[in-house]
Design a protein around this motif. Structure first.
Motif, PDB file in Angstrom:
ATOM      1  N   TRP A  22      20.333  89.353 -12.672  1.00  0.00           N
ATOM      2  CA  TRP A  22      19.906  89.655 -11.291  1.00  0.00           C
ATOM      3  C   TRP A  22      19.654  88.370 -10.508  1.00  0.00           C
ATOM      4  N   LEU A  23      19.017  87.396 -11.159  1.00  0.00           N
ATOM      5  CA  LEU A  23      18.733  86.127 -10.482  1.00  0.00           C
ATOM      6  C   LEU A  23      20.018  85.418 -10.069  1.00  0.00           C
ATOM      7  N   ARG A  24      21.024  85.429 -10.943  1.00  0.00           N
ATOM      8  CA  ARG A  24      22.298  84.785 -10.599  1.00  0.00           C
ATOM      9  C   ARG A  24      22.919  85.445  -9.375  1.00  0.00           C
ATOM     10  N   GLU A  25      22.920  86.771  -9.365  1.00  0.00           N
ATOM     11  CA  GLU A  25      23.532  87.494  -8.242  1.00  0.00           C
ATOM     12  C   GLU A  25      22.733  87.297  -6.955  1.00  0.00           C
ATOM     13  N   GLU A  26      21.411  87.329  -7.078  1.00  0.00           N
ATOM     14  CA  GLU A  26      20.570  87.179  -5.881  1.00  0.00           C
ATOM     15  C   GLU A  26      20.688  85.773  -5.290  1.00  0.00           C
ATOM     16  N   ILE A  27      20.689  84.758  -6.148  1.00  0.00           N
ATOM     17  CA  ILE A  27      20.803  83.384  -5.656  1.00  0.00           C
ATOM     18  C   ILE A  27      22.170  83.159  -5.026  1.00  0.00           C
ATOM     19  N   ALA A  28      23.224  83.750  -5.622  1.00  0.00           N
ATOM     20  CA  ALA A  28      24.568  83.637  -5.042  1.00  0.00           C
ATOM     21  C   ALA A  28      24.611  84.286  -3.664  1.00  0.00           C
ATOM     22  N   ARG A  29      23.930  85.429  -3.517  1.00  0.00           N
ATOM     23  CA  ARG A  29      23.886  86.115  -2.222  1.00  0.00           C
ATOM     24  C   ARG A  29      23.163  85.254  -1.179  1.00  0.00           C
ATOM     25  N   LEU A  30      22.058  84.658  -1.585  1.00  0.00           N
ATOM     26  CA  LEU A  30      21.286  83.813  -0.676  1.00  0.00           C
ATOM     27  C   LEU A  30      22.057  82.542  -0.326  1.00  0.00           C
ATOM     28  N   ASP A  31      22.768  81.975  -1.306  1.00  0.00           N
ATOM     29  CA  ASP A  31      23.587  80.788  -1.054  1.00  0.00           C
ATOM     30  C   ASP A  31      24.660  81.075  -0.005  1.00  0.00           C
TER      31      ASP A  31
END
Length: 681
Positions: A15-24
């Protein structure tokens, strides 16, 4: 020895990987940040900690394995010869101690000299010069591949297009930050609003959006600035020995470099610089979100090297976050001294900008509606320096359906009077006037002032004292002998019998006034001294004014619909009528007259006012002219009949003399009205 990752850690890392990618993507590609930096940093650090504890969670696409972001497809890609790495962040003194200790241990020294700089809050770029000419400019992108924004960067006047040197280096790469000052950001957003365009969230967002315009002409119109912070490549010129010397060299070559940089010896020097910049940050023209410490010796930097995504020889010491996420648990309405109603957000306590915040301003009803703020929402709160915290953004994706819209109350939460709103203004206000406790002190100060009831000796400090003691609540209490008398006043600190007697005499004298002064003393919104005189002359009695409808009020020359509505709102409020009746019962009186026939003495004449008149204000002179049927213009032309000039008259007087327009003074204006009134009669 690491343990096998439990299922919950596997799922959390995914989830963290996907969320950080979305924010990036939102931040670097769309230039639309979704959460505060502090929230992003927390998520990133959590992922780093999980991957450190369970190395099998590291994946090739993890944001910890690259810097961040992707180049936008609209721009050509630029491969960075030297990767543009991010900095490791420190949030506590202990983390800075650890950084200094690691550097000393790796270098085998007891003390290190550091170069200290503000951490700019903008967009990182790289500039490349060949034989002294600016040839390429690129964004950071993912740290290894950026975007070619050369054409846009060429529009920035702070970036030299050519190095003015007799023997420029054959190759120079400089890195720095493109940013926008707070004042420029404010002006840009004001211009965006006037043009009906979308405003920017903050100066960093504005800088990123402006630099990444597909049309360089748009970028050229935006107030962007560049500050250099690193010399990366240099050929055909001797290398400096230290980072501080490198910045000094760039400054000599006309690159902007921060004047707030400094050198520090050891950990004590680093923390002293941090404390100083924490105090000075709000005095800087641009936003910074921390400071950067770099080992000053360039040879030592090379020896320390880099880790996966950051150099070992530098660290960013972040300030307490100025934006945080919290929940809006309620909205209360405060009533100001002028009667303006201001919604205030009640928040779940959150630590932001160095303090715990529980309240934030919501400005007005339009602000709440435009941002779609609802009670129960998760919101982004910003606090910068001593500025009152405000809600800058709602997170609608976190809504669960329990949120409620806010409705401005129809009655004042303090006194119960009706709430009105100007059609041309965003603010709502209480019509209670003299009666409303929230407006009490301000209303009393105005009531007693020289141009109103002229109660000599009743100043601001004494009024505050009388209100705080509970002796005076409304202006009528000043005339009530049970509340205000010489014996009572003499008991006050620094008053005495003589001063008390003088004040009682002044209160008694003020009972006899004029209708114009009394109307002005009431403190009706938008009714100044000149308008009060106009109303008194037109109606002749207070009863006639109190009964006048909107149509009758707006028929008066000089009274527009906003002022007329404000007058009507005031007299429609029962509390105000009761206060007026009590004042009259306690002896306040004036001579009333039959309304005069509307003068047309100046009908068909156009006047221009300039300079300072000896007795009348500019507004009073305008009201006088309009009351007699004349027109007041703001500029002198051949169609102007008279220019009324006072002392320190400016260009309008000069223009009148050039055109041969008659110039008169205040006395001549009054004689003109008298003469033409006689002729009219």
């Amino acid at each position: 020895m690491t343990s096998h990752a439990p299922p919950e850690a596997v799922e959390r890392a995914r989830w963290l990987r996907e969320e950080i990618a979305r924010l990036d993507h939102a931040y670097y590609v769309l230039a639309e940040p979704l959460v505060p930096d502090a929230e992003y940093d927390r998520l990133f650090r959590e992922l780093v900690e999980l991957e450190t504890r369970y190395p099998e969670l590291v994946t090739p696409d993890s944001p910890t394995q690259r810097v961040s972001g992707k180049p936008a497809p609209e721009f050509a890609e630029v491969r960075h010869e030297v990767p543009m790495l991010s900095l490791t962040n420190a949030y506590t003194d202990e983390e800075v101690y650890a950084f200094d200790r690691r550097c000393r241990e790796l270098l085998g020294v007891e003390r290190i000299r550091y170069a200290c700089e503000p951490k700019f809050d903008g967009l990182a770029v790289s500039l490349i010069y060949r034989d002294g000419l600016f040839t390429l400019g690129a964004t950071r992108g993912d740290g290894f591949t950026g975007e070619d924004v050369t054409a846009n960067l060429r529009t920035l006047r702070s970036i030299p297009l050519r190095l003015r040197l007799d023997s420029p280096p054959t190759l120079l790469e400089v890195r720095g930050e493109v940013l926008m000052t707070r004042e420029d950001f404010k002006r840009l957003n004001e211009a965006q609003l006037r043009a009906g365009e979308k405003t920017f969230v903050n100066p960093r967002n504005a800088a990123a959006g402006s630099l990444r315009q597909l049309d360089p002409a748009v970028t050229a119109k935006r107030p962007l600035r560049f500050y250099a912070y690193q010399l990366v490549r240099l050929e055909g010129h001797p290398w400096p020995e230290t980072h501080s010397q490198a910045l000094a060299l760039l400054q000599r070559w006309r690159f902007p470099v921060s004047d707030a940089r400094a050198l520090a010896d050891g950990i004590a020097g680093l923390l002293a610089y941090y404390r100083r910049m924490e105090v000075e940050r709000d005095r800087l023209p641009f936003d910074i979100d921390g400071v950067v410490y770099k080992v000053d010796d360039l040879t030592a930097q090379q020896r320390l090297g880099t880790i996966a995504r950051a150099p070992r020889w530098a660290i960013a010491h972040k300030f307490p976050p100025q934006e945080e996420i919290t929940r809006l648990i309620g909205i209360e309405v405060q009533v100001g001294r002028t009667g303006a109603l201001t919604p205030v957000a009640r928040l779940e306590p959150v630590f932001v900008g160095g303090v715990t915040v529980t309240n934030a301003t919501l400005h007005n009803e339009d602000y709440i509606r435009d941002k779609d703020i609802r009670i129960g929402d998760w919101v982004v709160v910003r606090r910068a320096g001593e500025v009152i915290p405000e809600i800058v953004k709602v997170l609608p994706e976190r809504r669960d359906g329990s949120e409620r819209p806010f409705v401005m109350p129809e009655h004042c939460p303090v006194c119960g009077s009706a709430v009105a709103r100007d059609p041309d203004e965003a603010a709502a206000y209480c019509t209670g006037g003299m009666y409303c406790p929230a407006q009490r002190k301000r209303a009393l100060e105005h009531f007693a002032s020289r141009l109103a009831m002229n109660i000599e000796g009743l100043g601001e400090k004494l009024i505050h004292q009388l209100v705080d003691l509970g002796w005076v609540e409304t202006p009528a209490d000043l005339y009530d002998p049970e509340k205000i008398n010489a014996e009572r006043l003499a008991s006050l600190p620094r008053m005495g019998e003589k001063s008390a007697a003088k004040l009682m005499a002044a209160i008694e004298r003020s009972k006899k006034t004029t209708l114009a002064r009394f109307i002005y003393a009431l403190g009706i919104r938008h009714v100044g001294e000149a308008t009060a005189k106009l109303l008194a002359e037109h109606f002749g009695s207070l009863e006639a004014l109190m009964q006048a409808g909107l149509e009758e009020l707006t028929a008066i020359e000089g009274i527009g619909p906003v002022v007329a509505q404000s007058i009507r709102d005031f007299f429609d409020e029962p509390h105000n009528r009761q206060a007026i009746e009590r004042l009259r019962r306690l002896g306040v009186h004036w001579e009333e007259s039959t309304p005069a026939k509307k003068s047309r003495a100046l009908a068909g004449l156009t006047f221009v006012l300039t300079g300072t008149l000896p007795r009348m204000s500019r507004e009073e002179a305008k009201a006088l002219i309009e009351a007699h049927g004349g027109k007041v213009s703001s500029s002198v032309s051949k169609k102007t009949d008279y220019v009324v000039a006072g002392s320190e008259a400016g260009s309008k007087l000069q223009r009148a003399l050039e055109l041969g327009v008659p110039v008169i003074d205040e006395d001549t204006l009054e004689r003109l009205i008298a003469e033409r009134s006689t002729t009219q009669g």
